[in-house]
Design a protein around this motif. Sequence first.
Motif, PDB file in Angstrom:
ATOM      1  N   GLY A 145     -25.365  40.825  28.014  1.00  0.00           N
ATOM      2  CA  GLY A 145     -24.123  41.575  28.162  1.00  0.00           C
ATOM      3  C   GLY A 145     -24.256  42.731  29.132  1.00  0.00           C
ATOM      4  O   GLY A 145     -23.357  42.977  29.950  1.00  0.00           O
ATOM      5  N   GLN A 146     -25.360  43.449  29.065  1.00  0.00           N
ATOM      6  CA  GLN A 146     -25.600  44.551  29.995  1.00  0.00           C
ATOM      7  C   GLN A 146     -25.678  44.055  31.433  1.00  0.00           C
ATOM      8  O   GLN A 146     -25.096  44.660  32.340  1.00  0.00           O
ATOM      9  CB  GLN A 146     -26.893  45.275  29.619  1.00  0.00           C
ATOM     10  N   THR A 147     -26.363  42.955  31.637  1.00  0.00           N
ATOM     11  CA  THR A 147     -26.507  42.402  32.987  1.00  0.00           C
ATOM     12  C   THR A 147     -25.153  42.009  33.563  1.00  0.00           C
ATOM     13  O   THR A 147     -24.842  42.294  34.728  1.00  0.00           O
ATOM     14  CB  THR A 147     -27.438  41.182  32.969  1.00  0.00           C
ATOM     15  N   LEU A 148     -24.320  41.358  32.752  1.00  0.00           N
ATOM     16  CA  LEU A 148     -22.994  40.951  33.209  1.00  0.00           C
ATOM     17  C   LEU A 148     -22.109  42.161  33.491  1.00  0.00           C
ATOM     18  O   LEU A 148     -21.379  42.193  34.485  1.00  0.00           O
ATOM     19  CB  LEU A 148     -22.331  40.054  32.158  1.00  0.00           C
ATOM     20  N   LEU A 149     -22.172  43.162  32.625  1.00  0.00           N
ATOM     21  CA  LEU A 149     -21.316  44.342  32.784  1.00  0.00           C
ATOM     22  C   LEU A 149     -21.706  45.143  34.025  1.00  0.00           C
ATOM     23  O   LEU A 149     -20.850  45.719  34.703  1.00  0.00           O
ATOM     24  CB  LEU A 149     -21.406  45.223  31.532  1.00  0.00           C
ATOM     25  N   ARG A 150     -22.982  45.165  34.364  1.00  0.00           N
ATOM     26  CA  ARG A 150     -23.455  45.924  35.512  1.00  0.00           C
ATOM     27  C   ARG A 150     -23.037  45.312  36.842  1.00  0.00           C
ATOM     28  O   ARG A 150     -23.162  45.944  37.889  1.00  0.00           O
ATOM     29  CB  ARG A 150     -24.976  46.063  35.458  1.00  0.00           C
ATOM     30  N   THR A 151     -22.567  44.058  36.808  1.00  0.00           N
ATOM     31  CA  THR A 151     -22.079  43.436  38.041  1.00  0.00           C
ATOM     32  C   THR A 151     -20.703  43.955  38.440  1.00  0.00           C
ATOM     33  O   THR A 151     -20.262  43.747  39.566  1.00  0.00           O
ATOM     34  CB  THR A 151     -22.012  41.904  37.885  1.00  0.00           C
ATOM     35  N   LEU A 152     -20.015  44.639  37.515  1.00  0.00           N
ATOM     36  CA  LEU A 152     -18.689  45.186  37.786  1.00  0.00           C
ATOM     37  C   LEU A 152     -18.806  46.550  38.441  1.00  0.00           C
ATOM     38  O   LEU A 152     -19.828  47.236  38.308  1.00  0.00           O
ATOM     39  CB  LEU A 152     -17.890  45.320  36.485  1.00  0.00           C
ATOM     40  N   PRO A 153     -17.775  46.984  39.187  1.00  0.00           N
ATOM     41  CA  PRO A 153     -17.776  48.354  39.738  1.00  0.00           C
ATOM     42  C   PRO A 153     -17.847  49.369  38.600  1.00  0.00           C
ATOM     43  O   PRO A 153     -17.068  49.319  37.646  1.00  0.00           O
ATOM     44  CB  PRO A 153     -16.428  48.428  40.471  1.00  0.00           C
ATOM     45  N   GLY A 154     -18.793  50.279  38.688  1.00  0.00           N
ATOM     46  CA  GLY A 154     -18.992  51.255  37.622  1.00  0.00           C
ATOM     47  C   GLY A 154     -19.609  50.662  36.377  1.00  0.00           C
ATOM     48  O   GLY A 154     -19.585  51.283  35.304  1.00  0.00           O
ATOM     49  N   GLY A 155     -20.168  49.465  36.498  1.00  0.00           N
ATOM     50  CA  GLY A 155     -20.696  48.762  35.347  1.00  0.00           C
ATOM     51  C   GLY A 155     -21.891  49.429  34.697  1.00  0.00           C
ATOM     52  O   GLY A 155     -22.099  49.288  33.488  1.00  0.00           O
ATOM     53  N   GLN A 156     -22.677  50.154  35.473  1.00  0.00           N
ATOM     54  CA  GLN A 156     -23.841  50.840  34.913  1.00  0.00           C
ATOM     55  C   GLN A 156     -23.403  51.859  33.872  1.00  0.00           C
ATOM     56  O   GLN A 156     -23.976  51.927  32.771  1.00  0.00           O
ATOM     57  CB  GLN A 156     -24.626  51.527  36.029  1.00  0.00           C
ATOM     58  N   ALA A 157     -22.388  52.651  34.214  1.00  0.00           N
ATOM     59  CA  ALA A 157     -21.882  53.647  33.269  1.00  0.00           C
ATOM     60  C   ALA A 157     -21.233  52.975  32.066  1.00  0.00           C
ATOM     61  O   ALA A 157     -21.404  53.420  30.925  1.00  0.00           O
ATOM     62  CB  ALA A 157     -20.875  54.567  33.967  1.00  0.00           C
ATOM     63  N   LEU A 158     -20.484  51.879  32.317  1.00  0.00           N
ATOM     64  CA  LEU A 158     -19.842  51.162  31.219  1.00  0.00           C
ATOM     65  C   LEU A 158     -20.872  50.577  30.256  1.00  0.00           C
ATOM     66  O   LEU A 158     -20.674  50.599  29.036  1.00  0.00           O
ATOM     67  CB  LEU A 158     -18.960  50.049  31.780  1.00  0.00           C
TER      68      LEU A 158
END
Length: 208
Positions: A145-158
């Motif tokens: 889930g973290q890997t997928l979310l980090r692909t989005l803009p601002g995903g690291q913070a999300l």
Amino acid sequence: MVKKEKSSFIGHIRPRQIKAGALRLRATFCLGGFSFLAFTILTITGVLLMFYYQPGDKAFATLSEIDSALPYGGFIRSLHFWAGQLMVISVFLHMVRVVWTRSYRPISELNWIVGVVLFVSTVILDYSGYLLRGGQESGAAASVGQTLLRTLPGGQALAIVFFGQPSPLNGSTINVFVWHIFILSGIAGFLQMFHFWRVRKNGGVRPL
């Protein structure tokens, strides 16, 4: 009198008159009702489990204690799990029915958007519930889930806001706990009430 009834919340939940076609089983297959029933069971069992569950490093141990030591703990936890699966399936099938009957068309386009948000919330609730089980499997699921979310803009913070700092051996964190128990559940509960209200306000369901 009719106008006053339509403007009240009770009038929408329990109207004096509804369309005869909307009473047929084939009109809805009771999928919305099953979804709400599952959410009610999830809420009750979730509150009971919350008295004993501890997120974080003790997550897996507390769940094992609930299953083995707490009277009816295993039954309550199983009921919570299967109600979650029922809700995911019933909400998905409910959306299929809406598409099939084209019930997303005006004047119901707003309620369709609300339904889509409800479906997404339901899936995320099911996913976050899996993370709260603790253990290596939930740790692996959190990593994906973290890997997928980090692909989005601002995903690291999300990813930090939603997951916190899960370990590869444990996906349960206080962040996921707060999202699952309070934020996502609150959003789903409010949107369901709004969804029911809009169905009544728009004139009820469209029979097949």
